[in-house]
Structure formats: structure tokens, C-alpha cells
Motif scaffolding. Structure first.
Motif, PDB file in Angstrom:
ATOM      1  N   GLY A   1      10.178 -11.279   0.326  1.00  0.00           N
ATOM      2  CA  GLY A   1      11.321 -12.154   0.113  1.00  0.00           C
ATOM      3  C   GLY A   1      11.760 -12.235  -1.332  1.00  0.00           C
ATOM      4  O   GLY A   1      12.712 -12.950  -1.650  1.00  0.00           O
ATOM      5  N   VAL A   2      11.090 -11.501  -2.220  1.00  0.00           N
ATOM      6  CA  VAL A   2      11.420 -11.516  -3.643  1.00  0.00           C
ATOM      7  C   VAL A   2      12.214 -10.260  -3.969  1.00  0.00           C
ATOM      8  O   VAL A   2      11.840  -9.149  -3.595  1.00  0.00           O
ATOM      9  N   ARG A   3      13.310 -10.417  -4.647  1.00  0.00           N
ATOM     10  CA  ARG A   3      14.139  -9.278  -5.023  1.00  0.00           C
ATOM     11  C   ARG A   3      13.442  -8.432  -6.085  1.00  0.00           C
ATOM     12  O   ARG A   3      12.716  -8.937  -6.929  1.00  0.00           O
ATOM     13  N   GLY A   4      13.727  -7.135  -6.030  1.00  0.00           N
ATOM     14  CA  GLY A   4      13.143  -6.230  -7.008  1.00  0.00           C
ATOM     15  C   GLY A   4      11.695  -5.903  -6.697  1.00  0.00           C
ATOM     16  O   GLY A   4      11.148  -6.306  -5.677  1.00  0.00           O
ATOM     17  N   ASP A   5      11.092  -5.159  -7.596  1.00  0.00           N
ATOM     18  CA  ASP A   5       9.715  -4.722  -7.398  1.00  0.00           C
ATOM     19  C   ASP A   5       8.902  -5.023  -8.656  1.00  0.00           C
ATOM     20  O   ASP A   5       8.132  -4.209  -9.135  1.00  0.00           O
ATOM     21  N   GLU A   6       9.114  -6.232  -9.194  1.00  0.00           N
ATOM     22  CA  GLU A   6       8.515  -6.596 -10.467  1.00  0.00           C
ATOM     23  C   GLU A   6       7.109  -7.158 -10.327  1.00  0.00           C
ATOM     24  O   GLU A   6       6.396  -7.274 -11.302  1.00  0.00           O
ATOM     25  N   ARG A   7       6.697  -7.532  -9.136  1.00  0.00           N
ATOM     26  CA  ARG A   7       5.393  -8.164  -8.943  1.00  0.00           C
ATOM     27  C   ARG A   7       4.428  -7.181  -8.296  1.00  0.00           C
ATOM     28  O   ARG A   7       4.815  -6.415  -7.419  1.00  0.00           O
ATOM     29  N   ILE A   8       3.175  -7.265  -8.724  1.00  0.00           N
ATOM     30  CA  ILE A   8       2.163  -6.338  -8.227  1.00  0.00           C
ATOM     31  C   ILE A   8       0.943  -7.112  -7.747  1.00  0.00           C
ATOM     32  O   ILE A   8       0.745  -8.276  -8.109  1.00  0.00           O
ATOM     33  N   VAL A   9       0.138  -6.440  -6.934  1.00  0.00           N
ATOM     34  CA  VAL A   9      -1.110  -7.000  -6.428  1.00  0.00           C
ATOM     35  C   VAL A   9      -2.208  -5.973  -6.662  1.00  0.00           C
ATOM     36  O   VAL A   9      -2.088  -4.817  -6.220  1.00  0.00           O
ATOM     37  N   LEU A  10      -3.257  -6.372  -7.359  1.00  0.00           N
ATOM     38  CA  LEU A  10      -4.395  -5.500  -7.616  1.00  0.00           C
ATOM     39  C   LEU A  10      -5.470  -5.782  -6.577  1.00  0.00           C
ATOM     40  O   LEU A  10      -5.924  -6.920  -6.433  1.00  0.00           O
ATOM     41  N   LEU A  11      -5.871  -4.742  -5.853  1.00  0.00           N
ATOM     42  CA  LEU A  11      -6.842  -4.878  -4.770  1.00  0.00           C
ATOM     43  C   LEU A  11      -8.155  -4.227  -5.155  1.00  0.00           C
ATOM     44  O   LEU A  11      -8.165  -3.238  -5.897  1.00  0.00           O
ATOM     45  N   PRO A  12      -9.270  -4.739  -4.660  1.00  0.00           N
ATOM     46  CA  PRO A  12     -10.556  -4.072  -4.922  1.00  0.00           C
ATOM     47  C   PRO A  12     -10.602  -2.712  -4.235  1.00  0.00           C
ATOM     48  O   PRO A  12     -10.056  -2.533  -3.144  1.00  0.00           O
ATOM     49  N   ASP A  13     -11.235  -1.766  -4.881  1.00  0.00           N
ATOM     50  CA  ASP A  13     -11.271  -0.402  -4.353  1.00  0.00           C
ATOM     51  C   ASP A  13     -11.998  -0.336  -3.012  1.00  0.00           C
ATOM     52  O   ASP A  13     -11.641   0.458  -2.134  1.00  0.00           O
ATOM     53  N   TRP A  14     -13.010  -1.186  -2.822  1.00  0.00           N
ATOM     54  CA  TRP A  14     -13.797  -1.115  -1.595  1.00  0.00           C
ATOM     55  C   TRP A  14     -13.020  -1.562  -0.366  1.00  0.00           C
ATOM     56  O   TRP A  14     -13.423  -1.326   0.768  1.00  0.00           O
ATOM     57  N   LEU A  15     -11.871  -2.206  -0.587  1.00  0.00           N
ATOM     58  CA  LEU A  15     -11.084  -2.654   0.556  1.00  0.00           C
ATOM     59  C   LEU A  15     -10.509  -1.480   1.338  1.00  0.00           C
ATOM     60  O   LEU A  15     -10.195  -1.602   2.516  1.00  0.00           O
ATOM     61  N   GLY A  16     -10.404  -0.335   0.674  1.00  0.00           N
ATOM     62  CA  GLY A  16      -9.940   0.857   1.365  1.00  0.00           C
ATOM     63  C   GLY A  16      -8.433   0.965   1.390  1.00  0.00           C
ATOM     64  O   GLY A  16      -7.700   0.052   1.016  1.00  0.00           O
ATOM     65  N   GLU A  17      -7.962   2.113   1.845  1.00  0.00           N
ATOM     66  CA  GLU A  17      -6.533   2.369   1.854  1.00  0.00           C
ATOM     67  C   GLU A  17      -5.792   1.557   2.903  1.00  0.00           C
ATOM     68  O   GLU A  17      -4.577   1.486   2.895  1.00  0.00           O
ATOM     69  N   GLU A  18      -6.513   0.944   3.846  1.00  0.00           N
ATOM     70  CA  GLU A  18      -5.837   0.168   4.876  1.00  0.00           C
ATOM     71  C   GLU A  18      -5.086  -1.005   4.291  1.00  0.00           C
ATOM     72  O   GLU A  18      -4.099  -1.488   4.865  1.00  0.00           O
ATOM     73  N   ALA A  19      -5.525  -1.492   3.117  1.00  0.00           N
ATOM     74  CA  ALA A  19      -4.851  -2.634   2.503  1.00  0.00           C
ATOM     75  C   ALA A  19      -3.711  -2.201   1.599  1.00  0.00           C
ATOM     76  O   ALA A  19      -2.866  -3.009   1.243  1.00  0.00           O
ATOM     77  N   ALA A  20      -3.685  -0.943   1.196  1.00  0.00           N
ATOM     78  CA  ALA A  20      -2.581  -0.448   0.371  1.00  0.00           C
ATOM     79  C   ALA A  20      -1.427  -0.134   1.310  1.00  0.00           C
ATOM     80  O   ALA A  20      -1.299   0.966   1.816  1.00  0.00           O
ATOM     81  N   ILE A  21      -0.580  -1.097   1.535  1.00  0.00           N
ATOM     82  CA  ILE A  21       0.346  -1.060   2.660  1.00  0.00           C
ATOM     83  C   ILE A  21       1.556  -0.190   2.328  1.00  0.00           C
ATOM     84  O   ILE A  21       2.700  -0.591   2.528  1.00  0.00           O
ATOM     85  N   ASN A  22       1.286   1.006   1.796  1.00  0.00           N
ATOM     86  CA  ASN A  22       2.342   1.967   1.501  1.00  0.00           C
ATOM     87  C   ASN A  22       3.453   1.344   0.652  1.00  0.00           C
ATOM     88  O   ASN A  22       4.615   1.640   0.835  1.00  0.00           O
ATOM     89  N   LYS A  23       3.074   0.438  -0.214  1.00  0.00           N
ATOM     90  CA  LYS A  23       4.042  -0.171  -1.100  1.00  0.00           C
ATOM     91  C   LYS A  23       3.565   0.014  -2.520  1.00  0.00           C
ATOM     92  O   LYS A  23       2.382  -0.113  -2.815  1.00  0.00           O
ATOM     93  N   SER A  24       4.503   0.321  -3.409  1.00  0.00           N
ATOM     94  CA  SER A  24       4.121   0.614  -4.786  1.00  0.00           C
ATOM     95  C   SER A  24       3.526  -0.601  -5.477  1.00  0.00           C
ATOM     96  O   SER A  24       2.792  -0.474  -6.445  1.00  0.00           O
ATOM     97  N   ARG A  25       3.822  -1.806  -4.990  1.00  0.00           N
ATOM     98  CA  ARG A  25       3.338  -3.001  -5.680  1.00  0.00           C
ATOM     99  C   ARG A  25       1.877  -3.309  -5.370  1.00  0.00           C
ATOM    100  O   ARG A  25       1.276  -4.149  -6.022  1.00  0.00           O
ATOM    101  N   PHE A  26       1.279  -2.684  -4.349  1.00  0.00           N
ATOM    102  CA  PHE A  26      -0.129  -2.876  -4.034  1.00  0.00           C
ATOM    103  C   PHE A  26      -0.932  -1.730  -4.644  1.00  0.00           C
ATOM    104  O   PHE A  26      -0.787  -0.574  -4.244  1.00  0.00           O
ATOM    105  N   LEU A  27      -1.785  -2.040  -5.616  1.00  0.00           N
ATOM    106  CA  LEU A  27      -2.536  -1.026  -6.343  1.00  0.00           C
ATOM    107  C   LEU A  27      -4.029  -1.226  -6.121  1.00  0.00           C
ATOM    108  O   LEU A  27      -4.518  -2.353  -6.122  1.00  0.00           O
TER     109      LEU A  27
END
Length: 356
Positions: free
Chosen positions: A173-199
């Protein structure tokens, strides 16, 4: 017998108008052709120039966090914001002691120093449904306060995935792609929801040279490096494309060369948005970083002896201009033609000019 006139008869009025129209058309054709050629040249230049991404501030600027920062102390939090600005970082990760507190004052303080605020919170292993709802409410409030991102850690997989899903809903619901989320590596690729903001966060020691050309993988990774990491790996981390998360300590000052290197990274797209080419399969310390017409050489000597790095590379011969060195006395601007002399434990960043 009549004599011929000495001067030719003046052209008729019809012939004069014909030549006038012809000259006008030729002049018009010249200027139209000139304008078309200029337009084509502009288009070709614009297509050949690939501008740095405008929305990836977290690639241009390094994120930093203080490991020994007291949790929730606003005086220390403001001090860390100023320290991050002086160091040349673009964002700082802070931890809120109370999930119900507002982050608006911290965001306002960050704007004074051109620092973006990211909130780092750790989920406990006993996180239940009510606590998950508290996290969701806090995330929604902090996004409204203007927070630029979040870093998640701790907890169990189910709780983290629940928070990730709520973050995805709120960020959509936020315009643009200025916000990011850093995820732990052990969570696996299932949490990287094919979005550039999830790293996915990964330690820089896990960086592999054969992954360098996989730009999509590099750009979806936040490389973690701490003040305890070897200096050569710290230098390598800051010169890697993608996102860099730098962990600092208030009791251990960073090396003197870190600040100018962070500022230099911001000015050179080849460092934060380029693609890497390793020069040796046995070493990760010598790579070329390319962006458009710019080629930078990242040369590091991890040994305790001086080494000469030749500039006659495979299928590539160049002269080098020194941009930055971790060695005192090695000032920028020096040119080298045949090779670069590296002192023990020295790292250099050089701009290459191909030789014909």
C-alpha cells in the motif's frame, strides 16, 4: 544583318521564382536533415548510457548498525544517527524497546543528517498470536511514521513468515519502492517473495566469486560485515554491488579509510550497481567492476609481503588511475602503466583506461 546583344536577356519572372523556391527548399531540407541527425545522436547516446537506479538508495549507501547500542535509549539512538552520517552511511538500524512507541522523532532526526531509519526487532521463540498482532500494529504505525525498512531476526519460522506476510501487505500500500526488509538467511528463499524490497542477509565471508556474475542473486542479498571482519574483507564488502549492512561498535572506532571509501562508493555506480568479473579462480581479491563505460579494478593484497599486480590482464590491457588506497601516503591521482605495487595488507581501487 542584325548584331547579337552584348548581354544575355534577363531571366523571366517565372524562371526567377523557380530558382528562389528551389533554394528555399534546399535550405529547409538541410536544416531538417540536421535536426534529424541531432535527434538520432541524442537517442543513441541515451540508449548507450545506462543511468544508475534512482530508487535503490540502499545500494548506493551503506547501512550500519551499532552492536553495543543500548536498546531504546533515545539519546544514544540520536547519537548513532549522527555517527552514521559522519561515517558516510545512508541508513542506520535501530532497535525500539517498546513496540507501542512512535518512531516519528527518530525519522525527523534522520532527515536532518540525510540518514534513513530502519528498525531492527528480534522475535522471541515464544511469540504467540497476540504478540504477532502487536508486531503487525507496530509495523503499520512505523510505516506511517516514515521508517524506511525493517530487519527481522529470532523467533521460529512460522512467526517470522507471519510478520513477513503482514509486511508485504502493508508495503504493497506504499507508493514507490523505497522501503526494504532484511530477512535472516536461514529463512530460505520462500520468504523472499520475488520482490526487490525483501533481501536475504548473508555474511560477506560466504561471498563466492562464481556468484558475482549472477546479478539477480547479488542484488537480492544484503552482505553483512562487522568491525571484527578482516580489513581486506571489509574493503571487499564495501566495493561489492548490492546492499551492504555494516555492524559497528562504539568502543572500537572504524578504520580511517572507511569513511572516504563509503563516500566514493556513492559516487561510482560501478561499485553499487555494476557487475563483477573475477580475474583469478584462486583469489577473490582481484576483480573488475563494470558499469557502462566505467571499469574499476579492486585489488587487495592479503599477504604480509609487497606484491605487484600486472595490468596486462587476459584480453585486456589498460593503464590505471588510483582512486583510493588504504595505505597512508598513497594519494589518489597516480597513474600506472605496467603494474600496481601493493603494500602488505593494502587495498586499492583503480579506474582502468583500455590501451589500444
Amino acid at each position: 544583318m542584325e548584331s547579337q546583344p552584348l548581354l544575355p536577356a534577363p531571366p523571366s519572372e517565372q524562371d526567377s521564382e523557380f530558382w528562389v523556391r528551389l533554394r528555399r527548399r534546399l535550405v529547409l531540407l538541410f536544416w531538417v536533415s540536421y535536426a534529424v541527425m541531432c535527434a538520432v545522436a541524442v537517442v543513441l547516446v541515451m540508449r548507450s548510457y545506462e543511468a544508475p537506479p534512482t530508487n535503490s538508495w540502499y545500494q548506493r549507501r551503506v547501512l550500519c548498525s551499532y552492536l553495543d547500542l543500548p536498546e531504546g535509549n533515545h539519546t544514544d539512538l540520536r547519537r548513532s544517527i549522527r555517527g552514521a552520517s559522519l561515517l558516510g552511511c545512508g541508513g542506520v538500524l535501530l532497535r525500539m524497546a517498546d513496540m507501542r512507541s512512535s518512531a516519528r522523532n527518530l525519522v525527523t532526526e534522520g532527515h536532518k543528517y540525510d540518514i534513513r531509519i530502519l528498525l531492527d526487532f528480534v522475535l522471541s521463540e515464544e511469540t504467540n498470536r497476540s504478540q504477532e498482532q502487536t508486531v503487525k500494529d507496530a509495523v503499520r504505525r512505523w510505516i506511517q511514521d516514515g521508517v524506511s525498512g525493517f530487519s527481522l531476526s529470532g523467533g521460529h519460522r512460522e512467526a517470522l513468515m507471519t510478520v513477513v506476510e503482514s509486511l508485504e501487505e502493508e508495503l504493497d500500500g506504499v507508493r514507490g519502492d523505497e522501503r526494504i526488509v532484511l530477512l535472516p538467511d536461514w529463512l530460505g528463499e520462500e520468504a523472499a517473495i520475488n520482490k526487490s524490497r525483501f533481501l536475504r542477509t548473508r555474511p560477506v565471508r560466504d561471498w563466492k566469486p562464481w556468484e558475482a556474475n549472477q546479478s539477480s542473486e547479488v542484488m537480492k542479498t544484503a552482505w553483512e560485515v562487522s568491525y571484527l571482519t578482516a580489513p581486506e574483507l571489509q574493503f571487499m564488502a564495501v566495493t561489492l554491488p548490492g546492499t551492504i549492512k555494516l555492524s559497528l561498535s562504539q568502543t572500537h572506532p572504524p578504520p580511517s579509510w572507511l569513511r572516504p571509501l563509503l563516500l566514493l562508493r556513492h559516487q561510482n555506480p560501478a561499485l553499487y550497481a555494476g557487475w563483477l568479473q573475477t580475474l583469478s579462480e584462486n583469489s577473490t581479491h582481484n576483480v573488475l567492476s563494470h558499469w557502462g563505460c566505467s571499469t574499476l579494478l579492486i585489488a587487495i593484497n592479503p599477504s604480509n609481503q609487497s606484491q605487484v599486480f600486472p595490468l596486462h590482464l587476459p584480453n585486456y590491457t589498460a593503464s590505471a588511475k588510483l582512486l583510493f588506497s588504504t595505505q597512508r601516503g598513497h594519494n589518489g591521482g597516480k597513474m600506472a602503466e605496467d603494474g600496481v605495487l601493493l603494500a602488505p595488507r593494502e587495498a586499492q581501487l583503480l579506474r582502468l583506461t583500455p590501451q589500444k
